[in-house]
Design an enzyme around this catalytic site. Structure first.
Site, PDB file in Angstrom:
ATOM      1  N   SER A 233       0.855  -1.193   0.000  1.00  0.00           N
ATOM      2  CA  SER A 233       0.000   0.000   0.000  1.00  0.00           C
ATOM      3  C   SER A 233       0.891   1.243   0.000  1.00  0.00           C
ATOM      4  O   SER A 233       1.400   1.672   1.037  1.00  0.00           O
ATOM      5  CB  SER A 233      -0.897   0.003   1.237  1.00  0.00           C
ATOM      6  OG  SER A 233      -1.690   1.183   1.244  1.00  0.00           O
TER       7      SER A 233
ATOM      8  N   ASP B 206      -4.156   3.728  -3.126  1.00  0.00           N
ATOM      9  CA  ASP B 206      -5.448   4.092  -2.523  1.00  0.00           C
ATOM     10  C   ASP B 206      -5.863   5.489  -2.945  1.00  0.00           C
ATOM     11  O   ASP B 206      -5.128   6.449  -2.728  1.00  0.00           O
ATOM     12  CB  ASP B 206      -5.331   4.044  -0.991  1.00  0.00           C
ATOM     13  CG  ASP B 206      -5.228   2.628  -0.477  1.00  0.00           C
ATOM     14  OD1 ASP B 206      -4.264   2.328   0.250  1.00  0.00           O
ATOM     15  OD2 ASP B 206      -6.100   1.811  -0.827  1.00  0.00           O
TER      16      ASP B 206
ATOM     17  N   HIS C   9      -0.265  -1.108  -4.576  1.00  0.00           N
ATOM     18  CA  HIS C   9      -1.641  -0.781  -4.172  1.00  0.00           C
ATOM     19  C   HIS C   9      -1.745   0.727  -4.005  1.00  0.00           C
ATOM     20  O   HIS C   9      -1.058   1.320  -3.161  1.00  0.00           O
ATOM     21  CB  HIS C   9      -1.978  -1.512  -2.871  1.00  0.00           C
ATOM     22  CG  HIS C   9      -3.395  -1.399  -2.435  1.00  0.00           C
ATOM     23  ND1 HIS C   9      -4.386  -2.221  -2.927  1.00  0.00           N
ATOM     24  CD2 HIS C   9      -3.989  -0.563  -1.558  1.00  0.00           C
ATOM     25  CE1 HIS C   9      -5.533  -1.896  -2.349  1.00  0.00           C
ATOM     26  NE2 HIS C   9      -5.324  -0.902  -1.518  1.00  0.00           N
TER      27      HIS C   9
ATOM     28  N   ASP D 288      -7.295  -6.354   2.561  1.00  0.00           N
ATOM     29  CA  ASP D 288      -6.756  -4.996   2.679  1.00  0.00           C
ATOM     30  C   ASP D 288      -7.126  -4.382   4.024  1.00  0.00           C
ATOM     31  O   ASP D 288      -8.291  -4.135   4.303  1.00  0.00           O
ATOM     32  CB  ASP D 288      -7.342  -4.140   1.545  1.00  0.00           C
ATOM     33  CG  ASP D 288      -6.751  -2.752   1.492  1.00  0.00           C
ATOM     34  OD1 ASP D 288      -7.282  -1.919   0.723  1.00  0.00           O
ATOM     35  OD2 ASP D 288      -5.777  -2.481   2.212  1.00  0.00           O
TER      36      ASP D 288
ATOM     37  N   HIS E 292      -7.174   1.133  -5.891  1.00  0.00           N
ATOM     38  CA  HIS E 292      -8.320   0.920  -4.985  1.00  0.00           C
ATOM     39  C   HIS E 292      -9.086   2.232  -4.889  1.00  0.00           C
ATOM     40  O   HIS E 292      -8.670   3.174  -4.223  1.00  0.00           O
ATOM     41  CB  HIS E 292      -7.771   0.482  -3.619  1.00  0.00           C
ATOM     42  CG  HIS E 292      -8.844   0.264  -2.597  1.00  0.00           C
ATOM     43  ND1 HIS E 292      -8.563   0.110  -1.267  1.00  0.00           N
ATOM     44  CD2 HIS E 292     -10.189   0.161  -2.705  1.00  0.00           C
ATOM     45  CE1 HIS E 292      -9.671  -0.077  -0.593  1.00  0.00           C
ATOM     46  NE2 HIS E 292     -10.680  -0.068  -1.444  1.00  0.00           N
TER      47      HIS E 292
ATOM     48  N   MET F   4      -8.860   8.275  -2.479  1.00  0.00           N
ATOM     49  CA  MET F   4      -9.981   8.598  -1.583  1.00  0.00           C
ATOM     50  C   MET F   4     -10.543   9.981  -1.940  1.00  0.00           C
ATOM     51  O   MET F   4      -9.802  10.868  -2.339  1.00  0.00           O
ATOM     52  CB  MET F   4      -9.501   8.599  -0.119  1.00  0.00           C
ATOM     53  CG  MET F   4      -8.896   7.266   0.310  1.00  0.00           C
ATOM     54  SD  MET F   4      -8.372   7.279   2.040  1.00  0.00           S
ATOM     55  CE  MET F   4      -7.499   5.721   2.143  1.00  0.00           C
TER      56      MET F   4
ATOM     57  N   MET G 123     -12.335  -5.791   2.498  1.00  0.00           N
ATOM     58  CA  MET G 123     -11.777  -4.821   3.431  1.00  0.00           C
ATOM     59  C   MET G 123     -11.787  -5.444   4.820  1.00  0.00           C
ATOM     60  O   MET G 123     -12.855  -5.830   5.322  1.00  0.00           O
ATOM     61  CB  MET G 123     -12.601  -3.536   3.421  1.00  0.00           C
ATOM     62  CG  MET G 123     -12.455  -2.706   2.150  1.00  0.00           C
ATOM     63  SD  MET G 123     -10.760  -2.333   1.718  1.00  0.00           S
ATOM     64  CE  MET G 123     -10.242  -1.373   3.143  1.00  0.00           C
TER      65      MET G 123
ATOM     66  N   MET H 232     -11.688   4.332  -3.469  1.00  0.00           N
ATOM     67  CA  MET H 232     -12.626   4.572  -2.374  1.00  0.00           C
ATOM     68  C   MET H 232     -13.308   5.917  -2.636  1.00  0.00           C
ATOM     69  O   MET H 232     -13.077   6.919  -1.938  1.00  0.00           O
ATOM     70  CB  MET H 232     -11.885   4.572  -1.031  1.00  0.00           C
ATOM     71  CG  MET H 232     -11.441   3.192  -0.609  1.00  0.00           C
ATOM     72  SD  MET H 232     -10.171   3.202   0.663  1.00  0.00           S
ATOM     73  CE  MET H 232      -8.726   3.367  -0.376  1.00  0.00           C
TER      74      MET H 232
HETATM   75  C1  DX5 Z   1      -7.375   1.761   3.872  1.00  0.00           C
HETATM   76  C2  DX5 Z   1      -6.602   1.373   2.625  1.00  0.00           C
HETATM   77  C3  DX5 Z   1      -5.501   0.376   2.920  1.00  0.00           C
HETATM   78  C4  DX5 Z   1      -4.486   0.889   3.944  1.00  0.00           C
HETATM   79  C5  DX5 Z   1      -3.700  -0.276   4.481  1.00  0.00           C
HETATM   80  O1  DX5 Z   1      -8.580   2.383   3.506  1.00  0.00           O
HETATM   81  O2  DX5 Z   1      -7.456   0.796   1.672  1.00  0.00           O
HETATM   82  O3  DX5 Z   1      -4.843   0.023   1.700  1.00  0.00           O
HETATM   83  O4  DX5 Z   1      -3.608   1.817   3.351  1.00  0.00           O
HETATM   84  O5  DX5 Z   1      -2.942   0.203   5.553  1.00  0.00           O
HETATM   85  P1  DX5 Z   1      -2.665  -0.774   6.801  1.00  0.00           P
HETATM   86  O6  DX5 Z   1      -2.015  -1.992   6.234  1.00  0.00           O
HETATM   87  O7  DX5 Z   1      -1.767   0.037   7.683  1.00  0.00           O
HETATM   88  O8  DX5 Z   1      -3.996  -1.084   7.406  1.00  0.00           O
HETATM   89 ZN    ZN Z   2      -6.600  -0.065  -0.099  1.00  0.00          ZN
END
Ligand code: DX5
Ligand code: ZN
Length: 221
Positions: free
Chosen positions: A8, A35, A33, A176, A66, A37, A137, A68
């Site tokens: 990530s 993320d 990965h 994840d 990913h 948001m 998740m 979100m």
């Molecule tokens: C959270 C993300 C994850 C997060 C994982 O919403 O989708 O990818 O970055 O971080 P850890 O492994 O620290 O939970």
């Molecule tokens: Zn993620």
């Protein structure tokens, strides 16, 4: 085939991003990965299209994007998706899920649907023919460093059995959130295939990323 690793990148030290990428290449990780948001679907903002474009220039590692975000279908074109990437949209974030999944399919990327901890597996019933991966998740999305939602371990196992029962055992399971070495081992036993490695496994302050990634791999083989 052993479990695959998708670090990530939001958990990385951005002051040394190039060094991080080189260590992850050396550790032969399978994806990055990323993320994304929107501050609406989840109460946070992280990375964006410009970040994706700059990391694309640094490495050939495929992206595991990913999303979100609400209405992901409106934004797919800005993420420069490539064949070989994974793109995950949340089942909870798009009204016309099957059409959104088809849009991802049309990019040549692997199609993935993400489920929040409270979203039941049966919501997948009518889109199994449209997906390659289910992203479970194991924390509530939005932040790194959270603690595992314990019920999600059973959910992984339940999903694995469900996919086998309905003749879709080719669909892979990605996990994840708080995927520590210990949690990853349990998730692997439960049926997970792809592991998002973040702050609880490989991104730890002042510790060697390559070494931690090699150690993490031992828990998911
Ligand atoms: C959270 C993300 C994850 C997060 C994982 O919403 O989708 O990818 O970055 O971080 P850890 O492994 O620290 O939970
Ligand atoms: Zn993620």
């Amino acid at each position: 085939m052993g479990g695959r690793i998708s670090p990530s990148i939001m958990c990385a030290d951005f002051r040394n991003l190039e060094t991080t990428i080189r260590a992850l290449e050396r550790a032969r990780v399978d994806y990055l990965h990323v993320d994304i948001m929107d501050g609406s679907f989840v109460p946070n903002f992280t990375l964006g299209p410009d970040f994706i474009n700059s990391v694309r220039e640094m490495t050939d590692i495929p992206f595991d994007i990913h999303l979100m975000i609400n209405r992901p279908e409106d934004f797919l074109p800005i993420f420069a998706i490539r064949p070989g990437d994974i793109v995950s949209v949340h089942q909870e974030a798009t009204i016309h899920l099957q059409r959104t999944l088809q849009q991802i399919r049309d990019t040549g990327a692997k199609v993935s649907v993400a489920l929040n901890p409270s979203t039941p597996i049966y919501t997948l019933d009518d889109i199994l023919d449209d997906i390659d991966i289910v992203l479970i998740m194991t924390v509530n999305p939005g932040f790194a460093g959270q603690k595992l939602v314990p019920a999600t371990l059973g959910k992984i196992h339940k999903l694995k059995q469900y996919l086998e029962q309905v003749g879709h055992s080719h669909i892979e399971i990605e996990v994840d959130g708080n995927v520590s070495c210990e949690n990853a081992q349990k998730m692997r036993l439960a049926g997970a295939d792809i592991f998002v490695a973040g702050t609880s496994s490989i991104f730890k302050k002042d510790q060697d990323l390559y070494e931690l990634t090699e150690k993490f791999r031992e828990y998911i083989t």
